[in-house]
Scaffold this motif. Structure first.
Motif, mmCIF file in Angstrom:
data_model
loop_
_atom_site.group_PDB
_atom_site.id
_atom_site.type_symbol
_atom_site.label_atom_id
_atom_site.label_comp_id
_atom_site.label_asym_id
_atom_site.label_seq_id
_atom_site.Cartn_x
_atom_site.Cartn_y
_atom_site.Cartn_z
ATOM 1 N N UNK A 207 41.578 32.640 38.588
ATOM 2 C CA UNK A 207 42.971 33.096 38.536
ATOM 3 C C UNK A 207 43.171 34.106 37.409
ATOM 4 N N UNK A 208 42.544 33.864 36.268
ATOM 5 C CA UNK A 208 42.634 34.826 35.177
ATOM 6 C C UNK A 208 42.043 36.171 35.603
ATOM 7 N N UNK A 209 40.869 36.144 36.241
ATOM 8 C CA UNK A 209 40.249 37.389 36.695
ATOM 9 C C UNK A 209 41.115 38.101 37.726
ATOM 10 N N UNK A 210 41.751 37.332 38.621
ATOM 11 C CA UNK A 210 42.614 37.943 39.644
ATOM 12 C C UNK A 210 43.817 38.616 39.000
ATOM 13 N N UNK A 211 44.423 37.955 37.983
ATOM 14 C CA UNK A 211 45.577 38.558 37.300
ATOM 15 C C UNK A 211 45.160 39.834 36.573
ATOM 16 N N UNK A 212 43.969 39.837 35.990
ATOM 17 C CA UNK A 212 43.459 41.049 35.331
ATOM 18 C C UNK A 212 43.287 42.159 36.351
ATOM 19 N N UNK A 213 42.731 41.836 37.509
ATOM 20 C CA UNK A 213 42.575 42.845 38.558
ATOM 21 C C UNK A 213 43.922 43.381 39.019
ATOM 22 N N UNK A 214 44.918 42.517 39.107
ATOM 23 C CA UNK A 214 46.244 42.975 39.485
ATOM 24 C C UNK A 214 46.813 43.940 38.471
ATOM 25 N N UNK A 215 46.603 43.659 37.183
ATOM 26 C CA UNK A 215 47.126 44.553 36.145
ATOM 27 C C UNK A 215 46.407 45.896 36.165
ATOM 28 N N UNK A 216 45.092 45.863 36.329
ATOM 29 C CA UNK A 216 44.326 47.115 36.310
ATOM 30 C C UNK A 216 44.742 48.065 37.434
ATOM 31 N N UNK A 217 45.227 47.524 38.541
ATOM 32 C CA UNK A 217 45.596 48.339 39.686
ATOM 33 C C UNK A 217 47.098 48.606 39.771
ATOM 34 N N UNK A 218 47.883 47.974 38.895
ATOM 35 C CA UNK A 218 49.342 48.023 39.015
ATOM 36 C C UNK A 218 49.882 49.429 38.760
ATOM 37 N N UNK A 219 50.634 50.020 39.713
ATOM 38 C CA UNK A 219 51.126 51.389 39.536
ATOM 39 C C UNK A 219 52.458 51.474 38.797
ATOM 40 N N UNK A 220 53.181 50.343 38.671
ATOM 41 C CA UNK A 220 54.519 50.391 38.073
ATOM 42 C C UNK A 220 54.673 49.265 37.064
#
Length: 596
Positions: A207-220
């Motif tokens: 879950x931590x890795x998934x949240x990091x991936x979400x942040x790295x790709x977040x456009x806004x």
């Protein structure tokens, strides 16, 4: 449309054997797979590789720019990299995968976002990329669209089926790699409580890795804040609550949503660098105001005075360990002290908010103590014991005597030469010593000052036999459990005793304390740890006696522990043999080496 039941189990492992090095400068994979079982991508073969493995087949395709898909025949161990997917045919035992490219703009964004996550470790970022690499292996696709998977995930969440929500969201992620789905995937993983401890731990890390991936790709900013909020939950779930604070601090700056601000306030109060408690050292002669912090402060190189606002000048700010103290305050005064935002810890954390304390330095609690551990008082002449008091004018005094048969017990039970706690005092009074006198001592009080008074004991001990005495002093009217009593040990004797240990035995020398003359005819007794008499000897005209070496070689209960000397029934003294010897070697008088 009906979906087959999907249960998440051991496939949550990060599957590092499926990781393929595709470059080191991007925190996200440049190419990823979408895997389907029991389907053959017919035609478009680049090559045929026989007698191989699925891992090798995957690596061969991902490292070949022209490869856009592959089919692996599990029955024959054959790999067929392909230029495109032109046809799909059912085939039991086939594993096929499409290659999906990560857009360059997403990779550039991830590189920029990576710098925001300085509170994470390199291992965290590496694990996030590994989780993205292994996503396709964890979630194989069926014959459904992205919309089908996201709708199924929503229904699973509503029904409380966290395991199915993870599977459907994971499948949607394989197709889209969307940042909001990475965040939803992390939330679903945290909500899933099934499985054993190891599986639960793996899900929290994933879950931590998934949240990091979400942040790295977040456009806004809104998506970045959501990813950071979920990241903070995962950090706390994995036992890293302290690291969740900078994640939430960054999230509040991006999107000050009410729930994010509340989460930050809670995390800062529970895990952040903060004042955990304050202490007013009012019972010291020089009082101090101290604040205890959750993290160690810098031992050197940081001047903390500018971070502390004080009412006036003349104060000293001292840091030690986790404590920051202010010296120079006075009893009976009220102070307002402010610890400013930005006050740094040794580890680089800073105080997030200004903290103000309103404190009163009360007068010192009444106290009594003796400045020495033990004294030898003469049998005759003026005898007095000094006592130090604070904010009291009267002391309750009790004098107890220890008989010569209890001297060894007093030493072995660690009573002699130290203050006694209340429970020790009760045992000592009941079974070791006898009370011989009780009275009151009058002292001169000076507000909040240490006052030293000589307690005259000549009249009290004048008719008493020689021996060990313990004088207990209590502040009149105070509960002994709140204000500790003090104990002063002293020996009434005119016998000065010295022992020397050598290979030829234990040598005893006795002299008068009043005139320093040798004491002849004094009986010296060697006592074992078991309180048995090992031997006796009488001093000669030089005040000297010796015990044979054999008596000093005992072990256990027969080991020598004490020497007592008695001058008839008029005087007694003792010396423990279990304490440290007095070493003269550092004073240039060590003498010759002893004979073997």
């Amino acid at each position: 449309m009906r979906f087959p039941a999907m249960v998440l189990g051991v496939t949550l492992a990060l599957a590092p054997h499926f990781a393929v090095a595709q470059g080191t400068d991007s925190p996200v994979p440049e190419r990823r797979l979408a895997i389907t079982e029991n389907v053959d991508f017919y035609g478009g073969d680049l090559a045929a590789i026989f007698d191989t493995t699925l891992d090798a087949c995957r690596a061969a395709c991902l490292t070949e720019p022209a490869c856009r898909a592959f089919t692996f025949n599990t029955r024959a161990g054959s790999c067929f990299p392909k230029t495109d997917v032109t046809d799909r045919q059912p085939y039991v035992g086939a594993i096929s995968a499409m290659v999906l490219d990560t857009p360059e703009r997403v990779q550039d964004l991830a590189r920029a976002r990576r710098g925001d996550l300085s509170f994470l470790t390199d291992a965290d970022l590496a694990a996030a990329r590994l989780a993205a690499d292994g996503l396709a292996q964890r979630h194989h696709l069926g014959d459904f669209t992205l919309a089908d998977y996201t709708a199924a995930a929503a229904r699973a969440r509503s029904a409380g089926e966290a395991g199915n929500a993870v599977s459907f969201t994971g499948a949607a992620l394989v197709l889209s790699d969307a940042p909001d789905l990475w965040v939803a995937y992390a939330d679903d993983l945290l909500a899933f409580e099934g499985g054993d401890f190891r599986q639960q731990s793996d899900r929290k890390s994933l879950a931590l890795s998934a949240a990091v991936n979400g942040y790295l790709r977040a456009p806004d900013d809104a998506t970045r804040a959501a990813a950071l909020a979920t990241m903070a939950k995962a950090l706390e779930a994995t036992g890293r609550g302290r690291t969740s604070v900078p994640a939430l601090r960054l999230a509040t700056g991006l999107s000050p949503r009410e729930d994010i601000v509340a989460a930050y306030d809670r995390a800062a109060a529970q895990f952040g660098f903060r004042i955990t408690e304050h202490v007013v050292e009012s019972d010291a002669a020089s009082p101090r105001i101290c604040a205890d912090f959750s993290e160690p402060l810098a031992e050197a190189g940081v001047d903390y005075a500018p971070y502390v606002q004080l009412p006036g000048s003349g104060y000293a700010v001292e840091a030690s360990g986790n404590r920051l103290c202010i010296a120079g305050v006075r009893h009976g005064q009220r102070y307002r002290v402010t610890f400013r935002q930005g006050l740094p810890s040794a580890g680089g954390e800073a105080l997030d908010d200004t903290a103000t304390l309103d404190l009163y330095i009360r007068d010192r609690t009444p106290q009594v103590r003796f400045p020495g551990r033990a004294y030898v008082l003469p049998k005759a002449g003026e005898a007095a014991v000094p006592v130090v008091t604070v904010n009291t004018d009267s002391l309750d005094l009790i004098l107890r005597r220890i008989s010569d048969r209890n001297i060894l017990r007093t030493l072995q039970d660690d009573y002699f030469g130290r203050p006694l706690a209340q429970w020790q005092e009760e045992r000592f009074a009941d079974g070791v010593a006898e009370e011989v006198w009780r009275g009151t001592g009058v002292v001169e009080p000076q507000l909040n000052q240490d006052v030293t008074t000589r307690l005259p004991l000549a009249e009290v001990i004048g008719d008493m036999p020689p021996g060990i005495y313990a004088l207990q002093a209590r502040v009149t009217g105070q509960d002994v459990y709140e204000v500790a009593a003090a104990t002063q040990w002293f020996v009434v004797s005119d016998l000065g005793l010295t022992t020397l240990s050598g290979v030829d035995g234990l040598h005893v020398f006795v002299r008068g304390l009043g005139d320093a003359e040798p004491k002849a005819g004094v009986t010296a007794t060697l006592i074992s740890r078991a309180n048995a008499v090992l031997g006796a000897a009488t001093t000669d005209a030089q005040g000297y006696a010796v015990f044979p070496a054999g008596l000093a070689r005992g072990t256990g209960g027969t080991a020598p522990a004490l020497v007592t000397v008695e001058d008839g029934e008029t005087d007694i003294a003792f010396l423990s043999l279990t304490g440290p010897e007095f070493d003269l070697s550092d004073r240039g008088v060590e003498g010759r080496e002893p004979a073997p």
